[in-house]
Design an enzyme around this catalytic site. Structure first.
Site, mmCIF file in Angstrom:
data_model
loop_
_atom_site.group_PDB
_atom_site.id
_atom_site.type_symbol
_atom_site.label_atom_id
_atom_site.label_comp_id
_atom_site.label_asym_id
_atom_site.label_seq_id
_atom_site.Cartn_x
_atom_site.Cartn_y
_atom_site.Cartn_z
ATOM 1 N N SER A 82 -2.285 -12.739 3.341
ATOM 2 C CA SER A 82 -2.754 -12.477 1.969
ATOM 3 C C SER A 82 -1.648 -12.782 0.966
ATOM 4 O O SER A 82 -1.917 -13.271 -0.130
ATOM 5 C CB SER A 82 -3.242 -11.034 1.831
ATOM 6 O OG SER A 82 -2.182 -10.124 2.061
ATOM 7 N N LYS A 130 0.804 -1.216 0.000
ATOM 8 C CA LYS A 130 0.000 0.000 0.000
ATOM 9 C C LYS A 130 0.845 1.279 0.000
ATOM 10 O O LYS A 130 0.297 2.373 -0.147
ATOM 11 C CB LYS A 130 -0.958 0.018 1.191
ATOM 12 C CG LYS A 130 -1.928 -1.141 1.234
ATOM 13 C CD LYS A 130 -2.922 -1.183 0.094
ATOM 14 C CE LYS A 130 -3.988 -0.153 0.210
ATOM 15 N NZ LYS A 130 -5.134 -0.421 -0.712
#
Ligand SMILES: Cc1ncc(COP(=O)(O)O)c(C=O)c1O
Length: 321
Positions: A286, A54
């Site tokens: 993830s 991110k």
């Protein structure tokens, strides 16, 4: 002379500040958790200053807001986060001198709050609606988003709004996708990525398909929460924090995925352990789910021998309990 991307005498990169080190992450071939005629490559997004994929979205969001005057010098910034966008924003806001407030569901791992506070952010923890510790639902993040919107209004802070802002997608289309193509000399056959806001999957897939429409893009979802694949949600809770919120992200592009893959908590846990023990890569759930799906796709028989699949190691394992 600009120090950006400058090399010193040893050929090592030096940067003027931490933000210039975001992006240009290496690819690592996974040759132990997967052996076979198809190559699986992992893009090391976990080694950026905020510890996750991110950082790219965070940097582009803040720099665009500054350039367009939506964010004034010294103004506070607020965002709802599962921890990773927040860490990226804490890094970027620190460098540009903006106070940063993160609203986060209590269900996200405590390590995330520790890191955010360590980076100078104020962290507002929001009680869970229907998730469990370590298992954050769409309703949980909506509660955190409401808190962020309230703070933006009350304090006049700039709300980043990662689920509606296009910056994550643009950063991945212009950055990550081009880096993958450059690293593999354009020889990319498939891309596999899990979906949170969708910035990574949509941006990278769009960039790759513009180069070659035949590149297969595989969207990954938690098992039994496969809304993008058009299935009914059987279970809202899962361990793949930062993804699989049980709603279609507002900036989702249904024209991009060629296939969908579901990964269970158990599969992700086993792969997370194997990535650490066998590949020396300590990453989050993830990231492990991405590798599970990439390996399954490698074995699907769709790709030829010697084909290249690229996937994303989304964040560091240090962010988890
Ligand atoms: C751990 C983790 N993995 C994957 C993602 C998904 O990234 P994106 O929002 O680009 O879909 C996120 C997003 O926050 C995340 O925190």
């Amino acid at each position: 002379m600009s120090m950006k991307n400058m090399l010193n005498n040893g050929g090592l990169k030096i940067y003027a500040n931490a933000l210039d080190s975001i992006g240009n992450t290496p690819l690592i071939r996974l040759g132990r958790v997967h052996t076979g005629p198809v190559n699986v490559w992992a893009k090391m997004e976990c080694i950026q200053p905020g510890g996750s994929v991110k950082d790219r979205a965070a940097k582009m969001s803040i720099e665009t807001a500054l350039q367009t005057g939506k964010l004034q010098p010294g103004q506070s910034v607020v965002e709802m986060t599962s921890g990773n966008m927040g860490a990226g924003l804490a890094v970027v806001c620190g460098v540009y001198g903006h106070p940063f407030i993160a609203t986060m569901s209590e269900g996200n791992s405590p390590q995330r709050a520790v890191m955010l506070r360590g980076l100078g952010a104020e962290v507002v923890l929001v009680p869970q609606v229907n998730g469990l510790p370590g298992q954050v639902t769409g309703d949980d993040i909506e509660a955190a988003a409401q808190a962020a919107r309230r703070i933006a209004q009350e304090q006049g802070a700039y709300y980043v709004d990662q689920f509606h802002a296009p910056h994550g997608i643009i950063a991945h289309e212009q950055g990550t996708a081009q880096e993958i193509l450059t690293a593999l000399d354009g020889s990319v056959d498939a891309f596999v990525a899990i979906v949170g806001s969708g910035g990574t999957f949509v941006g990278v897939s769009r960039g790759l398909k513009k180069h070659n429409a035949a590149i297969r893009c595989v969207a990954v979802e938690p098992k039994d929460a496969e809304i993008l694949a058009g299935k009914q949600i059987k279970k809202k809770q899962h361990m793949l924090q930062g993804t699989g919120y049980g709603f279609i992200p507002p900036l989702w592009d249904p024209s991009l995925p060629d296939a969908f893959m579901a990964v269970s908590d158990e599969e992700a846990q086993v792969m997370r352990y194997r990535l650490a023990a066998e590949e020396g890569l300590y990453v989050g759930f993830s990231a492990a789910a991405n590798v599970v799906a990439a390996v399954k796709f490698a074995h699907s028989g769709v790709l030829h021998s010697g084909a290249n699949i690229v996937t994303i190691l989304c964040d560091t394992g240090l962010k988890y309990s």
